[in-house]
Write a protein that holds these residues in place. Sequence first.
Motif, PDB file in Angstrom:
ATOM      1  N   UNK A 149       0.835  -1.212   0.000  1.00  0.00           N
ATOM      2  CA  UNK A 149       0.000   0.000   0.000  1.00  0.00           C
ATOM      3  C   UNK A 149       0.868   1.260   0.000  1.00  0.00           C
ATOM      4  N   UNK A 150       0.426   2.262  -0.742  1.00  0.00           N
ATOM      5  CA  UNK A 150       1.138   3.540  -0.824  1.00  0.00           C
ATOM      6  C   UNK A 150       0.095   4.659  -0.856  1.00  0.00           C
ATOM      7  N   UNK A 151       0.351   5.764  -0.140  1.00  0.00           N
ATOM      8  CA  UNK A 151      -0.608   6.878  -0.181  1.00  0.00           C
ATOM      9  C   UNK A 151      -0.824   7.379  -1.610  1.00  0.00           C
ATOM     10  N   UNK A 152      -2.063   7.729  -1.909  1.00  0.00           N
ATOM     11  CA  UNK A 152      -2.414   8.279  -3.220  1.00  0.00           C
ATOM     12  C   UNK A 152      -2.345   9.802  -3.150  1.00  0.00           C
ATOM     13  N   UNK A 153      -1.475  10.397  -3.939  1.00  0.00           N
ATOM     14  CA  UNK A 153      -1.329  11.866  -3.947  1.00  0.00           C
ATOM     15  C   UNK A 153      -2.647  12.537  -4.307  1.00  0.00           C
ATOM     16  N   UNK A 154      -3.353  12.000  -5.305  1.00  0.00           N
ATOM     17  CA  UNK A 154      -4.598  12.637  -5.741  1.00  0.00           C
ATOM     18  C   UNK A 154      -5.658  12.607  -4.641  1.00  0.00           C
TER      19      UNK A 154
END
Length: 198
Positions: A149-154
């Motif tokens: 999992x990785x944070x979504x910039x949008x």
Amino acid sequence: MNLEEKSLAVLKVFKELEEEAKQFTSGSGLSCLTGCGACCANPQIPASALEFLPLAFDFFNKGLAETILSLIESGDDQGNCIVYRTNSISGKMGYCTNYVNRGMICRLFAASARKNKYGQKDIIICKTLKEQKQEAYLAVSKKINEELPIPSASKFYMYLEEIDESLCKQLPINQAIAFALELVLRFKYYQQEVDLTT
């Protein structure tokens, strides 16, 4: 929502981003290089006034808002982000003097992704990190499209827009900080005027 409440709402967004980013970096082993300020030395890094409201309130509370605003307006920032201090001749090594109140853009580098035209996640990362940690970068690029999992910039930019879309216009970083400072100074001035009349 008044300006102070918007600043607190921004801090809540930052807290959520920090929690997600922490999970990502612990699982990826990928993070910015210690002492690297290559991005901070780029005056064209885009940012918004909204993401710098917490910084502007902090400067105001320390009695520094007008001084910092004057420095930005005079151009004495040498093209760097106003809160960045260089400690190298190239200007690409240094540190943030107000890391706790750094903007969204500063929090997203090497800790978030955006979707590319093929619908795949691309980590938002600088050239320096791609080159210096190439093996980790390639491994993480694969993992974020599988199980990591990785944070979504949008998603996080959308959260900011929900607070106040009109303050999300992208500007060069020091202009964004200056705009945030002007807003806070005006807000505090009117707040003091109201306090005097009541």
